[in-house]
Design an enzyme around this catalytic site. Structure first.
Site, short mmCIF file in Angstrom:
data_model
loop_
_atom_site.label_atom_id
_atom_site.label_comp_id
_atom_site.label_asym_id
_atom_site.label_seq_id
_atom_site.Cartn_x
_atom_site.Cartn_y
_atom_site.Cartn_z
N HIS A 220 25.51 -20.87 29.85
CA HIS A 220 24.87 -21.05 30.84
C HIS A 220 25.25 -20.76 32.47
O HIS A 220 25.17 -22.63 32.45
CB HIS A 220 23.26 -20.23 30.63
CG HIS A 220 22.97 -19.17 31.62
ND1 HIS A 220 22.80 -17.66 32.65
CD2 HIS A 220 22.04 -19.93 33.02
CE1 HIS A 220 22.14 -18.15 33.25
NE2 HIS A 220 21.47 -18.55 33.45
N ARG B 32 23.46 0.07 19.86
CA ARG B 32 23.90 -0.88 20.12
C ARG B 32 23.56 -2.35 18.50
O ARG B 32 25.12 -2.97 18.55
CB ARG B 32 22.73 -1.84 21.00
CG ARG B 32 23.09 -3.53 21.49
CD ARG B 32 22.32 -3.93 22.19
NE ARG B 32 20.70 -4.89 22.13
CZ ARG B 32 20.12 -5.15 22.43
NH1 ARG B 32 20.16 -5.49 23.33
NH2 ARG B 32 19.26 -5.09 21.98
N GLY C 96 37.19 -15.18 31.17
CA GLY C 96 37.97 -16.40 29.53
C GLY C 96 38.33 -18.08 29.92
O GLY C 96 39.21 -18.39 29.21
N SER C 97 37.96 -18.39 31.19
CA SER C 97 38.22 -19.45 31.90
C SER C 97 37.45 -20.20 30.49
O SER C 97 38.20 -21.32 30.30
CB SER C 97 37.82 -20.12 32.78
OG SER C 97 36.46 -20.45 33.73
N ASN C 98 36.59 -20.35 29.89
CA ASN C 98 35.78 -20.86 29.01
C ASN C 98 36.21 -20.93 27.68
O ASN C 98 35.92 -21.96 26.79
CB ASN C 98 34.28 -20.64 28.80
CG ASN C 98 33.40 -20.95 29.51
OD1 ASN C 98 32.84 -22.74 29.57
ND2 ASN C 98 32.86 -20.65 30.55
N GLU D 130 31.00 -26.57 32.53
CA GLU D 130 30.66 -25.83 31.59
C GLU D 130 32.41 -26.20 31.14
O GLU D 130 32.28 -26.33 29.73
CB GLU D 130 30.98 -24.22 31.92
CG GLU D 130 29.75 -23.85 33.06
CD GLU D 130 29.62 -22.23 33.72
OE1 GLU D 130 30.70 -21.60 32.67
OE2 GLU D 130 29.75 -21.96 34.12
#
Ligand code: GRF
Length: 218
Positions: free
Chosen positions: A111, A67, A14-16, A176
């Site tokens: 990405h 899904r 979860g750093s982004n 990022e």
């Protein structure tokens, strides 16, 4: 101006997510994170969201028959929170076409490679094994493919012959954390228009530049 409501999907660290929450707090995005969803109950991203007082939900794929049903349950939560943009931030599953269609051009992903090179898992390792001299990261709209949607913004960093997956990943990750909030701001300001594969950015300064690695003068 009304703030854009963000729903963030995470599977891990979860750093982004953190960089997005921090940029929102600094008033840089014209947006705010209103809900965080994870397929993984142990994702540290959930702790980061809870520390920030943001509602979190674990939506486990194993609780659903397929899904489509799993993604539909996530979609229902996101709609309940009136989310305007869904941000995938290290969400490790491919979304169902039905989910992509339901939120067309309202889902973005980051990405860790210069798409269309090295999509899928371990983009940094793929780039190193190929022997590239530059790599970077890409924010793109999500379509039905894996890392194939229209590109919003990319950042370029050098790749060195003695990089490891860890060192290159760390170099890319710094950017990022810059380009994801920037892409969200552009979206929130209504400056992104998708035309086929292309994203037109209103007010794009068309500044010319080039980098080489190695530099030409060494
Ligand atoms: C990042 O490298 C991102 O580009 C990729 O998965 C990683 C997630 O890292 N999609 P984090 O969970 O945001 O720290």
């Amino acid at each position: 101006m009304e703030q854009l409501r963000l729903g963030v999907l995470v599977s891990g660290r979860g750093s982004n997510l953190q960089s997005i929450m921090d940029a929102c707090d600094r008033g840089e995005t014209k947006a705010k994170v209103v809900v965080v969803l994870s397929d993984n109950p142990d994702a540290y991203g959930l702790v980061r969201a809870q520390n920030a007082g943001i509602d979190t939900y674990v939506v486990k794929p194993s609780d659903y028959p397929d899904r489509d049903a799993h993604n539909a349950a996530m979609g229902d939560i996101l709609e309940r929170y009136q989310v305007g943009l869904i941000c995938l931030a290290g969400y490790m599953r491919v979304l169902a076409p039905s989910f992509v269609e339901r939120f067309r051009h309202r889902i973005i992903n980051i990405h860790p490679a210069l798409l269309p090179s090295f999509p899928g898992l371990h983009g940094q390792e793929q780039a190193l094994n190929y022997g590239v001299k530059v790599s970077g990261c890409t924010v793109h709209f999500v379509d039905e493919g894996v890392d194939t949607g229209p590109i919003v913004i990319q950042a370029v960093v050098p790749a060195f012959h003695d990089d490891t997956e860890e060192t290159l990943s760390a170099r890319i990750l710094k950017y990022e954390h810059k380009i994801y909030p920037a892409a969200i701001r552009l979206y929130a300001e209504g400056r992104l228009k998708v035309e086929g594969r292309k994203v037109i950015i209103e007010g794009d300064p068309h500044k010319e530049w080039a980098v080489t690695n190695p530099p030409l003068d060494f």
